[in-house]
Design a protein around this motif. Structure first.
Motif, PDB file in Angstrom:
ATOM      1  N   ARG A  18       0.925  -1.625   0.252  1.00  0.00           N
ATOM      2  CA  ARG A  18       0.242   0.021   0.290  1.00  0.00           C
ATOM      3  C   ARG A  18       0.590   1.039   0.416  1.00  0.00           C
ATOM      4  NH1 ARG A  18      -4.848  -0.416   4.540  1.00  0.00           N
ATOM      5  NH2 ARG A  18      -3.162   2.470   4.864  1.00  0.00           N
ATOM      6  N   GLU A  79       0.428   6.667   1.164  1.00  0.00           N
ATOM      7  CA  GLU A  79      -0.261   5.936   0.833  1.00  0.00           C
ATOM      8  C   GLU A  79       0.141   5.853  -1.299  1.00  0.00           C
ATOM      9  OE1 GLU A  79      -2.733   3.204   1.735  1.00  0.00           O
ATOM     10  OE2 GLU A  79      -1.630   3.598   3.694  1.00  0.00           O
ATOM     11  N   ASP A  81      -2.618   5.518  -3.585  1.00  0.00           N
ATOM     12  CA  ASP A  81      -3.230   5.817  -4.506  1.00  0.00           C
ATOM     13  C   ASP A  81      -3.570   7.670  -4.192  1.00  0.00           C
ATOM     14  OD1 ASP A  81      -4.613   6.050  -1.980  1.00  0.00           O
ATOM     15  OD2 ASP A  81      -6.509   4.966  -1.995  1.00  0.00           O
ATOM     16  N   TRP A 166      -1.443  -2.798   8.837  1.00  0.00           N
ATOM     17  CA  TRP A 166      -2.532  -2.111   8.775  1.00  0.00           C
ATOM     18  C   TRP A 166      -2.979  -1.739   9.952  1.00  0.00           C
ATOM     19  CZ3 TRP A 166      -0.061   1.346   6.315  1.00  0.00           C
ATOM     20  CH2 TRP A 166       0.548   1.454   5.283  1.00  0.00           C
ATOM     21  N   HIS A 176      -4.010   6.899   8.338  1.00  0.00           N
ATOM     22  CA  HIS A 176      -3.603   6.809   7.074  1.00  0.00           C
ATOM     23  C   HIS A 176      -4.496   7.466   5.654  1.00  0.00           C
ATOM     24  CE1 HIS A 176       0.357   4.915   7.441  1.00  0.00           C
ATOM     25  NE2 HIS A 176      -0.551   4.507   8.798  1.00  0.00           N
ATOM     26  N   SER A 178      -6.730   7.834   2.359  1.00  0.00           N
ATOM     27  CA  SER A 178      -6.449   6.992   0.659  1.00  0.00           C
ATOM     28  C   SER A 178      -7.628   8.608   0.294  1.00  0.00           C
ATOM     29  CB  SER A 178      -7.958   6.158   1.159  1.00  0.00           C
ATOM     30  OG  SER A 178      -7.250   5.381   1.734  1.00  0.00           O
ATOM     31  N   PRO A 237     -12.847   2.216   2.948  1.00  0.00           N
ATOM     32  CA  PRO A 237     -11.773   4.035   3.966  1.00  0.00           C
ATOM     33  C   PRO A 237     -12.880   4.816   3.102  1.00  0.00           C
ATOM     34  CG  PRO A 237      -9.964   2.602   3.344  1.00  0.00           C
ATOM     35  CD  PRO A 237     -10.948   1.685   2.996  1.00  0.00           C
ATOM     36  N   ASP A 258      -9.279   3.841   7.924  1.00  0.00           N
ATOM     37  CA  ASP A 258      -9.028   2.681   7.595  1.00  0.00           C
ATOM     38  C   ASP A 258      -9.740   1.546   8.213  1.00  0.00           C
ATOM     39  OD1 ASP A 258      -6.700   1.365   6.120  1.00  0.00           O
ATOM     40  OD2 ASP A 258      -5.330   1.782   7.106  1.00  0.00           O
TER      41      ASP A 258
END
Length: 303
Positions: A18, A79, A81, A166, A176, A178, A237, A258
């Motif tokens: 990730r 992350e 993404d 995670w 975290h 996204s 998420p 998360d």
């Protein structure tokens, strides 16, 4: 009661697919990033690390990250993404400075966790805390938990599922973001001020006015929470959380940040109203049988 992810009984290696990495190098790499992010880059010693955030001009986060300072470059770990939107924003003003900003698609990134991991690192690399190694850096995140950047994976260690890594991050109260969260939160809403990820003394950076106002005027009313419970539907998420009202109805409370899930067990981090009572009943929207309870954070939110 739901089960929780736990440290293995011995050192294990965790893949971190990730995570992505961005490297900043060149004569102006320190001064440039200093004016872009919430943490004090200039005060970070070589061979050390910190959490931080990168905001838009309104103080809303493009990314949260872990920053590693190496002798000739800075590494941002975040992350994967987030990169599509965050990287162009980070580069936006780089034309006026002498530096290179580039993603590192082939940088080895893995986690080491389990009872005895601190002793394993000390024995293999002579480190008791975060430090430089010949190939990269070893970052101590907590007792018997390390993040390794630029170091070939230790094949002699048994492997463990990435999802459990995670889950351990959630238990540590670490945020975290996204892609679904980009532009949603100011840094204090994910507890960066309690994790050493915001400097209120470094001077100007993008979004600094909003972040300072949230501190000195008390304008922030949300925070990151840890939730534990059970549910019947898969969680992602950005999923919506609801809280129970005295009337028996349910009201939107916030979003999942998360998740760790195993069978019916759920462990979540979520951004919710800061004044929620510990006994507040929560559920996942669309999963009416789900029930989630607030768990204590492993740190204080007091500044």
């Amino acid at each position: 009661m739901s089960s929780l992810p736990c440290l293995p009984a011995s050192p294990h290696r965790f893949p971190l697919a990730r995570l992505g990495a961005i490297a900043l190098s060149g004569p102006d790499h320190l001064s440039y990033l200093q004016g872009q992010v919430t943490c004090d880059v200039a005060a970070l010693p070589v061979g050390s690390q910190t959490l931080g955030g990168h905001c838009d001009p309104k103080g809303k986060l493009w990314a949260s990250f872990r920053l590693l300072r190496q002798p000739e470059r800075l590494l941002l770990l975040l992350e994967q993404d987030l990169l599509a939107r965050q990287l162009p924003e980070l580069k936006k003003y780089a034309v006026f400075s002498k530096l290179t900003i580039a993603p590192l698609a082939d940088l080895p990134l893995w986690g080491l966790a389990g009872s005895g991991s601190d002793a394993w690192v000390a024995r293999h690399w002579g480190l008791e805390d975060t430090g430089l190694l010949a190939d990269g850096m070893a970052c101590r995140l907590g007792t018997d938990r390390w993040l390794l950047a630029g170091i070939p994976t230790e094949a002699d260690l048994p492997g463990a599922p990435e999802a459990d890594w995670w889950g351990l991050e959630i238990l540590a109260g670490l945020p975290h973001l996204s892609a679904v969260h980009q532009g949603e939160y100011i840094p204090q809403m994910i507890n960066l001020q309690a994790l050493g990820g915001i400097s209120f003394h470094k001077g100007c950076y993008t979004g600094q006015e909003t972040v300072a106002r949230a501190k000195y005027r008390g304008s922030n009313n949300r925070a990151l929470f840890i939730l534990q419970g059970q549910g019947s539907q898969a969680v992602a998420p950005g999923d919506v959380l609801e809280l129970a009202l005295e009337s028996g109805d349910w009201k939107r409370a916030g979003l999942v940040l998360d998740v760790w899930q195993q069978g019916a067990d759920r462990l979540l981090s979520a951004v919710l109203p800061q004044d929620l009572a510990v006994e507040t009943r929560l559920r996942l929207k669309g999963d009416e049988q789900s029930r989630l309870a607030i768990q204590p954070l492993p740190y204080s939110l007091a500044e």
